[in-house]
Design an enzyme around this catalytic site. Structure first.
Site, PDB file in Angstrom:
ATOM      1  N   CYS A  78      -9.299  26.757 -19.461  1.00  0.00           N
ATOM      2  CA  CYS A  78      -7.870  26.982 -19.686  1.00  0.00           C
ATOM      3  C   CYS A  78      -7.020  26.166 -18.698  1.00  0.00           C
ATOM      4  O   CYS A  78      -7.014  24.948 -18.788  1.00  0.00           O
ATOM      5  CB  CYS A  78      -7.574  28.476 -19.660  1.00  0.00           C
ATOM      6  SG  CYS A  78      -6.084  28.880 -20.569  1.00  0.00           S
ATOM      7  N   HIS A 175     -11.342  31.555 -22.217  1.00  0.00           N
ATOM      8  CA  HIS A 175     -11.818  32.221 -20.996  1.00  0.00           C
ATOM      9  C   HIS A 175     -13.221  32.810 -21.171  1.00  0.00           C
ATOM     10  O   HIS A 175     -13.357  34.016 -21.371  1.00  0.00           O
ATOM     11  CB  HIS A 175     -10.852  33.354 -20.622  1.00  0.00           C
ATOM     12  CG  HIS A 175      -9.571  32.883 -20.028  1.00  0.00           C
ATOM     13  ND1 HIS A 175      -9.393  32.709 -18.680  1.00  0.00           N
ATOM     14  CD2 HIS A 175      -8.410  32.517 -20.605  1.00  0.00           C
ATOM     15  CE1 HIS A 175      -8.164  32.273 -18.442  1.00  0.00           C
ATOM     16  NE2 HIS A 175      -7.549  32.151 -19.601  1.00  0.00           N
ATOM     17  N   GLU A 177     -15.303  33.549 -19.030  1.00  0.00           N
ATOM     18  CA  GLU A 177     -15.635  34.474 -17.942  1.00  0.00           C
ATOM     19  C   GLU A 177     -15.178  35.901 -18.242  1.00  0.00           C
ATOM     20  O   GLU A 177     -15.490  36.820 -17.504  1.00  0.00           O
ATOM     21  CB  GLU A 177     -15.011  33.979 -16.624  1.00  0.00           C
ATOM     22  CG  GLU A 177     -13.502  34.132 -16.490  1.00  0.00           C
ATOM     23  CD  GLU A 177     -12.684  33.126 -17.322  1.00  0.00           C
ATOM     24  OE1 GLU A 177     -13.280  32.387 -18.117  1.00  0.00           O
ATOM     25  OE2 GLU A 177     -11.445  33.130 -17.183  1.00  0.00           O
TER      26      GLU A 177
END
Ligand code: GLN
Length: 195
Positions: A78, A175, A177
């Site tokens: 991002c 994202h 994560e």
């Protein structure tokens, strides 16, 4: 394997949690010495203008560029993807310029237009659940950049690249994560282990 996350702003802690989950040593990176000491680097999501400004103030732009030029694998997500890129479609901001793409920031719209999608990514057998938060897309892809995934623009404006790779530089506009799916982080660690 020692995997750093640039820890100036953004969700670096979530990335380091993934690194630990994969059995590697995750370290916060804020200084040139710390840049020098990692086998791979993650640049997290957050706010790319802030990350760029702080990286400039802390004198990290050239140390990071030099490590990447020397072959250190890097993964930008991002805002991290924006920071790696050579330009944006908008105003100038500090960017590393190591990934030959032009990005459009906040391409899908405002915060309320954030969304999730099941994304097919080249090299991964099953789709990945992808969380897009005020995400960029890639507007222009350079000759040496491989597009690994695309998303259809909401206004029917065609497919835009959202996951790319250029040599050992990996970037995703969402994202990874924030979900339990660690396959892109594993890809980064594999790149570091191949060296
Ligand atoms: N909109 C942010 C930027 O342009 C990126 C958002 C994110 O990292 N989730 O920097």
């Amino acid at each position: 394997m020692k995997v750093g996350a640039l820890a100036l702003q953004g969700d670096f802690r979530e990335h380091l949690a993934v690194v630990s989950r994969l059995g590697h040593d995750g370290v916060e990176v804020r200084t040139a010495d710390e840049v020098a000491g990692v086998d791979a680097l993650i640049i997290p999501g957050g706010e790319s203008t802030t990350i760029g400004r702080l990286a400039t103030i802390y004198g990290l732009m050239d140390p990071i560029r030099d490590r990447i030029a020397g072959g250190m694998p890097v993964f930008g997500t991002c805002a991290g993807m924006i920071f790696l890129a050579s330009g944006t479609t908008g105003a100038d901001q500090p960017q590393l310029g190591v990934l030959d793409v032009i990005v459009e920031r906040n391409a899908f719209g405002r915060q309320v237009e954030s969304f999730e999608a099941d994304l097919r990514i080249t090299g991964l057998s099953n789709p990945m659940r992808a969380v897009f938060i005020r995400a960029p897309w890639i507007e222009k892809v350079g000759a040496d950049v491989e597009v690994l995934a695309t998303v259809e623009a909401p206004d029917g404006g065609g497919e835009h690249a959202v996951v790319v790779r250029q040599d050992r530089i990996l970037a995703a506009s969402f994202h990874p994560e924030l979900t339990a799916d660690d396959r892109l982080h594993t890809m980064l660690i594999d790149l570091a282990e191949e060296r």
